[in-house]
Write an enzyme that holds these catalytic residues in place. Structure first.
Site, PDB file in Angstrom:
ATOM      1  N   LYS A  53      12.507  51.983   1.428  1.00 35.49           N
ATOM      2  CA  LYS A  53      12.203  50.349   1.372  1.00 35.49           C
ATOM      3  C   LYS A  53      12.345  49.815  -0.068  1.00 35.49           C
ATOM      4  CE  LYS A  53       9.390  50.555   5.562  1.00 35.49           C
ATOM      5  NZ  LYS A  53       8.196  50.944   6.299  1.00 35.49           N
ATOM      6  N   GLN A  97       1.903  50.898   5.200  1.00 34.98           N
ATOM      7  CA  GLN A  97       2.696  51.933   5.901  1.00 34.98           C
ATOM      8  C   GLN A  97       1.742  52.811   7.021  1.00 34.98           C
ATOM      9  OE1 GLN A  97       6.269  52.530   5.541  1.00 34.98           O
ATOM     10  NE2 GLN A  97       5.936  53.782   7.289  1.00 34.98           N
ATOM     11  N   ASP A 120       5.842  42.831   8.715  1.00 30.54           N
ATOM     12  CA  ASP A 120       6.123  44.084   9.810  1.00 30.54           C
ATOM     13  C   ASP A 120       6.235  43.235  11.087  1.00 30.54           C
ATOM     14  OD1 ASP A 120       6.851  46.484   9.188  1.00 30.54           O
ATOM     15  OD2 ASP A 120       4.824  47.159   8.589  1.00 30.54           O
TER      16      ASP A 120
END
Length: 285
Positions: A53, A97, A120
């Site tokens: 990422k 995460q 997200d």
């Protein structure tokens, strides 16, 4: 006739080219899209994801901030960190995460992230907006799947889509996006009786359960589009999907490979969501 390959790497490259151009336009106006990633503990798979990422962020000219916390970090401390980022004007997207250590409640953490920075697409407010067809941050993997189908010119309206898997991250939101595009959607999962009976009727089949080789040639209708979201290791330790690729590719119309299918699109749509968040912050100034 073997299926046509849906090349996620190629589609991601094209989409990232567009995102990179848009980032430069924003930077010319004094705004650098910023993504903060919080990594708790030292899960190797999570570290790899996060590093990918970051690389993509840098490649596209975005600002990327990595916050690494020990696995013993308290839930309160993590919440405090997120609230700081919610208030930080240089950060447009926040991502924690997953998975998190067991002593931390994922639901609480996701709900702490500002819906405006939830790139997200997991916050209940964004999920609710997506369900009701409003503008929202869409979870990146389902968003990537829709982009892939758009890229190959797939017609979705009126088609029968079967989603195998019902996770909050992939299965459920994927089905909802197809419903929003006027498809007829069937969800299947571990309690579904006679899986084949459902999957054989699919014009578009999404496999997202995390079970290597679950979908075989006799699960599939001739000419169907097969999207394999699974990321597993087979007995030889090789990366593979939920679909028995070699068997199914002889019968399907289109199929995604693993690796190199849905994976590159997930990160790309995360970048797109971060760009979108930065644009929306700009329009408020």
């Amino acid at each position: 006739m073997a299926a046509k390959l849906i090349d996620g790497k190629e589609i991601a490259r094209v989409k990232q080219g567009f995102i990179g151009d848009e980032v430069q336009k924003l930077k010319a106006n004094g705004i650098t899209p910023g993504l903060a990633v919080i990594l708790v503990g030292d899960n190797q798979a999570s570290k790899t994801y996060v590093s990918n990422k970051q690389k993509t962020c840098n490649k596209l000219g975005m600002y990327s901030l990595l916050i690494e916390l020990p696995k013993e970090v308290s839930e309160e401390e993590l919440i405090r960190k997120i609230k700081e980022l919610n208030e930080n004007p240089d950060i447009h997207g926040i991502l924690v995460q997953l998975p998190l250590p067991v002593h931390i409640n994922e639901k609480v953490i996701i709900e702490t992230i500002s819906p405006k920075k939830d790139v997200d697409g997991f916050h209940p407010i964004n999920i609710g907006r997506m369900m009701t067809g409003q503008d929202a941050f869409v979870p990146c993997t389902p968003f990537g799947i829709m982009e892939m189908l758009d890229y190959i010119g797939a017609d979705i309206a009126g088609k029968h889509v079967v989603v195998v898997g019902r996770s909050n991250i992939v299965g459920k939101p994927s089905g909802q996006l197809f419903l929003n595009e006027d498809a007829t959607v069937t969800y299947c999962h571990s309690k579904t009786a006679d899986l084949k009976e459902h999957t054989r009727r699919a014009d578009i089949l999404i496999a997202a359960v995390g079970k290597a080789g679950l979908i075989t040639e006799d699960h599939v209708k001739k000419g169907a589009i097969i999207i394999d979201v699974g990321m597993n290791r087979n007995h030889e330790g090789k990366l593979c999907g939920d679909v028995d690729f070699d068997g199914v590719k002889e019968k399907a119309g289109y199929i995604t490979p693993v690796p190199g299918g849905v994976g590159p699109m997930t990160i790309t749509m995360l970048m797109y969501n971060t760009l979108k968040a930065a644009r929306s912050a700009q329009s408020k100034h």
